[in-house]
Design a protein around this motif. Structure first.
Motif, short mmCIF file in Angstrom:
data_model
loop_
_atom_site.label_atom_id
_atom_site.label_comp_id
_atom_site.label_asym_id
_atom_site.label_seq_id
_atom_site.Cartn_x
_atom_site.Cartn_y
_atom_site.Cartn_z
N SER A 67 0.82 -1.22 0.00
CA SER A 67 0.00 0.00 0.00
C SER A 67 0.85 1.27 0.00
CB SER A 67 -0.94 0.01 1.21
OG SER A 67 -0.19 -0.05 2.43
N THR A 68 2.13 1.14 0.39
CA THR A 68 3.02 2.31 0.42
C THR A 68 4.32 1.99 -0.31
OG1 THR A 68 3.86 1.61 2.60
CG2 THR A 68 2.07 3.22 2.57
N LYS A 69 5.11 3.02 -0.55
CA LYS A 69 6.32 2.88 -1.34
C LYS A 69 7.45 2.22 -0.54
CE LYS A 69 5.13 6.76 -4.36
NZ LYS A 69 5.58 8.05 -4.96
N LEU A 70 8.57 1.99 -1.23
CA LEU A 70 9.66 1.22 -0.63
C LEU A 70 10.35 1.98 0.50
CD1 LEU A 70 11.44 -1.30 -0.67
CD2 LEU A 70 12.81 -0.23 -2.48
N PHE A 71 10.55 3.29 0.34
CA PHE A 71 11.29 4.05 1.35
C PHE A 71 10.53 5.26 1.89
CE2 PHE A 71 14.81 2.19 -1.24
CZ PHE A 71 15.29 1.33 -0.27
N SER A 72 9.25 5.37 1.57
CA SER A 72 8.45 6.48 2.10
C SER A 72 7.04 6.00 2.39
CB SER A 72 8.41 7.64 1.10
OG SER A 72 7.48 7.41 0.06
N LEU A 128 12.87 2.08 5.36
CA LEU A 128 12.57 0.84 4.63
C LEU A 128 11.20 0.28 5.01
CD1 LEU A 128 13.53 -1.36 2.67
CD2 LEU A 128 14.73 -2.45 4.58
N ASN A 129 10.43 -0.13 4.00
CA ASN A 129 9.10 -0.71 4.16
C ASN A 129 9.24 -2.21 4.43
OD1 ASN A 129 6.53 -1.81 3.79
ND2 ASN A 129 6.02 -0.47 2.08
N ARG A 130 8.86 -2.66 5.63
CA ARG A 130 9.03 -4.08 6.00
C ARG A 130 8.20 -5.00 5.11
NH1 ARG A 130 6.67 -7.38 10.15
NH2 ARG A 130 5.49 -5.58 10.86
N ARG A 131 7.03 -4.54 4.69
CA ARG A 131 6.18 -5.35 3.81
C ARG A 131 6.93 -5.72 2.52
NH1 ARG A 131 3.21 -9.11 1.46
NH2 ARG A 131 2.43 -8.41 -0.55
N CYS A 132 7.69 -4.78 1.98
CA CYS A 132 8.43 -5.04 0.74
C CYS A 132 9.52 -6.08 0.96
CB CYS A 132 9.02 -3.74 0.20
SG CYS A 132 7.78 -2.55 -0.37
N LEU A 190 21.35 3.91 4.46
CA LEU A 190 20.65 2.70 4.86
C LEU A 190 21.64 1.70 5.44
CD1 LEU A 190 18.18 2.20 1.87
CD2 LEU A 190 17.53 2.60 4.25
N PRO A 191 21.39 1.17 6.62
CA PRO A 191 22.26 0.13 7.19
C PRO A 191 22.03 -1.19 6.47
CG PRO A 191 20.34 0.43 8.59
CD PRO A 191 20.24 1.47 7.50
N PRO A 192 22.86 -2.20 6.71
CA PRO A 192 22.61 -3.52 6.13
C PRO A 192 21.23 -4.04 6.52
CG PRO A 192 24.81 -3.41 7.06
CD PRO A 192 24.12 -2.15 7.47
N LEU A 193 20.60 -4.73 5.59
CA LEU A 193 19.29 -5.34 5.84
C LEU A 193 19.51 -6.72 6.45
CD1 LEU A 193 16.22 -5.68 5.60
CD2 LEU A 193 16.56 -6.30 3.19
#
Length: 518
Positions: free
Chosen positions: A51-56, A84-88, A309-312
């Protein structure tokens, strides 16, 4: 000129091209070892169903007014930072698991620099060095043979799946000689899936993309609507002789249809073969509206680590979570794995094994959204054999849906209503020809049951022996010279059914006619 001619052939003369490209599929996929053969790899951008973008926190909506879904970060205003979007991330991990990938417990983000008007930051955040998932396999199937009943399974290696941002959209106004920018799409989350060059022709590539599309839709990670740009394909195409090094590749970009993907690839293979047979050299280029050199583009991107962005980090299970981290806020691989749905290939195998239907029927059921559920709901409400029900679902029902461009969920005939119709036929209350008439009337009169329509139009099976004897005698008397000739029985039965408007009991009619013509 070659490229524009390709589009004229595809879009303006598609009827002629169907035969031409069908021949190409046959010749390209079945080439002999001495011939030049195609080598095809794919890069697929799948828009994440979020429903929302990757970083906003901006919303995602295809048909929103231009520049109405743009946050400060999407517009690259100074001082804004990505969140970062956790859903993505979960969608990418789920897709990786479904494609048998290795999920990297640590992945990194990078900046890919290029300067387009619809990329306000001047770079795209992606995962060049260490993506979220690597080294997977997609198994897809082709139907071959005269009746397309032979299932051939093939594999394509998935090199990696990476998270990245989408760019905005450039809208070209030729009337006023200007280009307008819509940033609604800027920052929308994408999964880029890189497939190794394991395919040899357009048919194989199209089958692989269609299978991937079904998998993504089953997972819910991407809606896969190619007409809205939710699944975009770039094809890397080259030719060589088996056993020799791969040839120089070209890239065919932004293909948004499975059918045109197959045609574009086969056209490009033929184009390259023609160049080499004439003694020419294939150029390393992107074949879009104008050829673009790939050699200069590779160094243009200037990849660098994303500093904001830190490591994922993703975790194997709850036991591996560090102290103080809430499991609800972390991405846990085991939890996602347990939630995987039944995938299309497994569903097709189950349908064939459970119901004894043909493989090609299982493909039809799985390829149409909601058709498997409809088929199984009908089976639950009727005693009719699955092999008989499948014909009604894939021929009558699906045929009517296609004619009116309806989805399965929009069918005016529900599964219980179709099951009632089939029960009337199975129990001998109506004939098979009358059942099709009733189906037509049910389609035009939603809400009316098969029993109501049968009664209203007096379509019940005629099984009165005396009445049928009289009708059969009348038909036999009208063809005295043909009695005793081969196949006359089938002709007489057809005439009796015509006389009774398809309502005569065929078993009883055959028995009476055999007595009268023996």
């Amino acid at each position: 000129m070659v490229h524009s001619y390709f589009f004229r052939m595809i879009f303006l003369s598609s009827g002629a091209c169907m035969v031409e490209f069908s021949f190409m599929w046959l010749s390209l996929c079945l080439s002999t070892p001495q011939q030049l053969v195609g080598v095809v790899g794919l890069e697929i951008h799948a828009q994440i169903n979020s429903s929302t973008k990757l970083f906003s926190g901006s919303s995602v909506c295809f048909s929103a007014p231009p520049n109405s879904l743009v946050s400060f970060f999407d517009a690259s205003l100074p001082g804004t930072l990505p969140v970062l979007n956790r859903r993505c991330v979960e969608a990418a991990v789920m897709t990786g698991l479904a494609l048998n990938c290795n999920i990297n417990r640590k992945s990194l983000f990078d900046r890919k620099h290029y300067f387009y008007a619809d990329l306000p930051a001047g770079y795209q955040i992606t995962q060049q060095r260490q993506p979220v998932a690597e080294d997977g396999t997609l198994t897809y199937s082709l139907l071959e043979g005269k009746k397309r009943s032979q299932v051939i399974r093939k594999n394509v290696h998935i090199k990696q799946i990476q998270l990245e941002q989408d760019s905005g959209k450039s809208l070209h106004d030729d009337v006023h000689s200007q280009t307008l920018i819509d940033l609604n799409r800027a920052g929308v989350g994408l999964m880029e899936l890189v497939m190794e060059p394991d395919m040899s022709c357009g048919e194989e590539a199209a089958a692989a993309v269609r299978e991937l599309q079904l998998i993504l839709q089953a997972l819910g990670t991407c809606q896969g609507n190619m007409s809205e740009g939710q699944l975009r394909v770039d094809a890397n195409v080259s030719v060589h002789r088996p056993g020799e090094p791969l040839g120089v590749r070209t890239e065919v970009k932004n293909i948004n249809s499975v059918r045109y993907l197959a045609r574009a690839i086969d056209y490009e293979i033929q184009r390259q073969i023609g160049i080499l047979q004439r003694g020419g050299t294939v150029q390393n280029e992107t074949r879009h509206s104008l050829p673009i050199s790939l050699t200069s583009a590779a160094s243009f991107f200037r990849f660098m680590p994303e500093p904001n962005l830190p490591p994922l980090i993703v975790y194997e299970d709850n036991a591996s979570l560090p102290a103080g981290i809430d499991a609800c806020q972390a991405v846990v691989v085991q939890k996602i794995k347990e939630g995987l749905p039944e995938l299309p290939s497994i569903k097709r195998d189950r349908l064939v094994q459970t119901y004894g239907i043909l493989p090609e029927h299982s493909f039809t059921l799985v390829n149409e959204d909601g058709l498997v559920e409809y088929f199984e709901a009908v089976l639950m409400a009727t005693k009719k054999e699955p092999r008989k029900v499948i014909g009604w679902v894939t021929n009558e029902l699906l045929g009517h849906l296609k004619q009116q461009d309806l989805s399965v969920s929009q069918s005016p005939i529900s599964p219980p209503a179709l099951a009632e119709l089939l029960e009337l036929q199975e129990t001998g209350h109506i004939s098979s020809s009358v059942a099709k008439q009733v189906f037509q009337k049910m389609w035009r009169s939603p809400g009316k049951t098969a029993a109501q329509i049968t009664q209203e139009h007096d379509l019940g099976l005629v099984s009165d022996t005396a009445q049928l004897h009289s009708i059969c005698q009348k038909v036999v008397d009208s063809h005295p010279d043909e009695v005793g000739t081969p196949n006359i029985l089938n002709k007489l039965m057809g005439l009796v059914q015509k006389e009774t408007k398809g309502r005569a009991d065929p078993v009883l009619v055959r028995k009476i006619l055999q007595e009268k013509t023996s």
